[in-house]
Design a protein around this motif. Structure first.
Motif, PDB file in Angstrom:
ATOM      1  N   PRO A   1       0.812  -1.232   0.000  1.00 14.98           N
ATOM      2  CA  PRO A   1       0.000   0.000   0.000  1.00 14.98           C
ATOM      3  C   PRO A   1       0.835   1.267   0.000  1.00 14.98           C
ATOM      4  N   ALA A   2       1.996   1.236   0.690  1.00 11.23           N
ATOM      5  CA  ALA A   2       2.841   2.427   0.735  1.00 11.23           C
ATOM      6  C   ALA A   2       3.363   2.784  -0.645  1.00 11.23           C
TER       7      ALA A   2
ATOM      8  N   ASP B   1      19.012   4.600  -7.368  1.00 13.93           N
ATOM      9  CA  ASP B   1      20.473   4.556  -7.452  1.00 13.93           C
ATOM     10  C   ASP B   1      21.133   5.798  -6.857  1.00 13.93           C
ATOM     11  N   LEU B   2      20.376   6.558  -6.048  1.00 10.85           N
ATOM     12  CA  LEU B   2      20.897   7.796  -5.475  1.00 10.85           C
ATOM     13  C   LEU B   2      20.754   7.784  -3.957  1.00 10.85           C
ATOM     14  N   PRO B   3      21.646   8.454  -3.240  1.00 12.08           N
ATOM     15  CA  PRO B   3      21.478   8.568  -1.789  1.00 12.08           C
ATOM     16  C   PRO B   3      20.394   9.580  -1.439  1.00 12.08           C
ATOM     17  N   ASN B   4      19.827   9.448  -0.258  1.00 18.26           N
ATOM     18  CA  ASN B   4      18.876  10.417   0.301  1.00 18.26           C
ATOM     19  C   ASN B   4      17.512  10.422  -0.358  1.00 18.26           C
ATOM     20  N   GLY B   5      17.264   9.523  -1.313  1.00 15.82           N
ATOM     21  CA  GLY B   5      15.956   9.465  -1.931  1.00 15.82           C
ATOM     22  C   GLY B   5      15.016   8.572  -1.152  1.00 15.82           C
ATOM     23  N   PRO B   6      13.723   8.585  -1.465  1.00 21.43           N
ATOM     24  CA  PRO B   6      12.772   7.697  -0.794  1.00 21.43           C
ATOM     25  C   PRO B   6      13.107   6.235  -1.074  1.00 21.43           C
ATOM     26  N   ARG B   7      12.814   5.369  -0.127  1.00 21.29           N
ATOM     27  CA  ARG B   7      13.141   3.962  -0.239  1.00 21.29           C
ATOM     28  C   ARG B   7      11.895   3.110  -0.061  1.00 21.29           C
ATOM     29  N   ALA B   8      11.942   1.919  -0.615  1.00 19.71           N
ATOM     30  CA  ALA B   8      10.837   0.978  -0.464  1.00 19.71           C
ATOM     31  C   ALA B   8      10.792   0.461   0.964  1.00 19.71           C
TER      32      ALA B   8
ATOM     33  N   SER C   1      17.131  -2.362   2.499  1.00 14.91           N
ATOM     34  CA  SER C   1      18.367  -2.368   3.275  1.00 14.91           C
ATOM     35  C   SER C   1      19.381  -1.457   2.614  1.00 14.91           C
ATOM     36  N   GLY C   2      20.492  -1.279   3.300  1.00 16.43           N
ATOM     37  CA  GLY C   2      21.569  -0.482   2.727  1.00 16.43           C
ATOM     38  C   GLY C   2      21.431   1.000   2.962  1.00 16.43           C
ATOM     39  N   VAL C   3      20.431   1.421   3.738  1.00 15.98           N
ATOM     40  CA  VAL C   3      20.295   2.839   4.038  1.00 15.98           C
ATOM     41  C   VAL C   3      21.193   3.153   5.220  1.00 15.98           C
ATOM     42  N   PRO C   4      22.212   3.952   5.024  1.00 10.02           N
ATOM     43  CA  PRO C   4      23.165   4.171   6.095  1.00 10.02           C
ATOM     44  C   PRO C   4      22.555   4.943   7.252  1.00 10.02           C
ATOM     45  N   SER C   5      22.952   4.575   8.455  1.00  8.45           N
ATOM     46  CA  SER C   5      22.511   5.324   9.622  1.00  8.45           C
ATOM     47  C   SER C   5      23.410   6.534   9.795  1.00  8.45           C
ATOM     48  N   VAL C   6      22.884   7.589  10.385  1.00  5.48           N
ATOM     49  CA  VAL C   6      23.633   8.821  10.569  1.00  5.48           C
ATOM     50  C   VAL C   6      23.997   8.950  12.030  1.00  5.48           C
TER      51      VAL C   6
ATOM     52  N   LEU D   1       6.623   8.226   6.302  1.00  2.00           N
ATOM     53  CA  LEU D   1       5.940   6.982   5.962  1.00  2.00           C
ATOM     54  C   LEU D   1       6.356   5.820   6.862  1.00  2.00           C
ATOM     55  N   GLY D   2       7.308   6.070   7.769  1.00  2.00           N
ATOM     56  CA  GLY D   2       7.759   5.020   8.677  1.00  2.00           C
ATOM     57  C   GLY D   2       8.589   3.957   8.001  1.00  2.00           C
ATOM     58  N   LEU D   3       9.302   4.344   6.907  1.00  2.00           N
ATOM     59  CA  LEU D   3      10.072   3.357   6.151  1.00  2.00           C
ATOM     60  C   LEU D   3      11.522   3.302   6.602  1.00  2.00           C
ATOM     61  N   THR D   4      12.007   4.310   7.316  1.00  2.00           N
ATOM     62  CA  THR D   4      13.387   4.291   7.800  1.00  2.00           C
ATOM     63  C   THR D   4      13.418   4.731   9.248  1.00  2.00           C
TER      64      THR D   4
END
Length: 232
Positions: free
Chosen positions: A24-25, A78-85, A89-94, A229-232
């Protein structure tokens, strides 16, 4: 050649049609504000050399014709900082960018033909000065530790792009001085997913003085799209 001699992978009846996203998201309709947020990501990536200007134009054209969150994800996969599904995985923590005692006056951010970001869990100084020339600056206060009730931000943007993202319930007191430039305050297009364990907090007051000379200063509310959206 007989039909049975046709290689299996080339038979038209074996082709698998593209499936529409079932989450749904991913099927949720997006707003103009959310498209503009992704446009900012694309422009930043072009400025960093990740996209050619031809690719930027193509993606912006697709972006402004997009209707769902899934389409935004495809444009920035293929870009950093964009919305993710969801569950990507692979989204770096800050990690925190400040540590130790509270800082009343932070170091001046002087940005010249470069990029500076303050994001994630960083300790906010009470006063922050930003001088940006031909560069990009992002100050994201939505996940930061803010020990003060009043925060002062003094920004000078000369041919630069400065983004300030404040908590959704923040009180913004804006003193703007655009000179052939732009200083704007935007509302959040979508509220964050509420945390049932979160304690209510009093709104912080942001005193922002912005001077934009052939540059742009944007003040946005609430967390980034993927956070809302609660995705990250």
């Amino acid at each position: 050649m007989a039909q049975d001699d046709v290689p299996q992978e080339n038979r038209p009846q074996d082709a698998v049609p593209a499936q529409a996203p079932t989450d749904p998201a991913m099927r949720r309709r997006v707003s103009d504000l959310e498209r503009e947020e992704v446009a900012d990501v694309l422009r930043e990536s072009a400025g960093e050399g990740r996209l050619s200007y031809g690719e930027l134009e193509e993606r912006l054209e697709s972006l402004y014709g997009s209707k769902t969150y899934g389409e935004l994800v495809e444009l920035t996969a293929d870009l950093p900082n964009g919305p993710r599904a969801p569950g990507a995985s692979g989204v770096p923590s800050v990690s925190p960018q400040y540590s130790g005692a509270m800082v009343e006056t932070g170091p001046v951010l002087n940005v010249f033909m470069s990029e500076t970001k303050r994001m994630g869990n960083w300790l906010v100084p009470q006063r922050q000065e930003v001088n940006a020339v031909l560069g990009d600056v992002t100050l994201d206060y939505t996940e930061a530790q803010i020990p003060y009730d009043d925060i002062q931000v003094d920004v000078k943007s000369i041919l630069a792009d400065v983004k300030i993202r404040v908590p959704a319930n923040a009180i913004v007191l804006l003193d703007s001085n655009p000179i052939l430039g732009s200083v704007s305050e935007q509302e959040s297009g979508l509220k964050a997913v509420p945390d049932p364990n979160a304690q209510p907090t009093a709104p912080k007051r942001f005193h922002i003085r912005g001077t934009a000379i052939l540059g742009e200063i944007k003040i946005k509310r609430g967390p980034r799209l993927s956070k809302r959206l609660g995705l990250t």
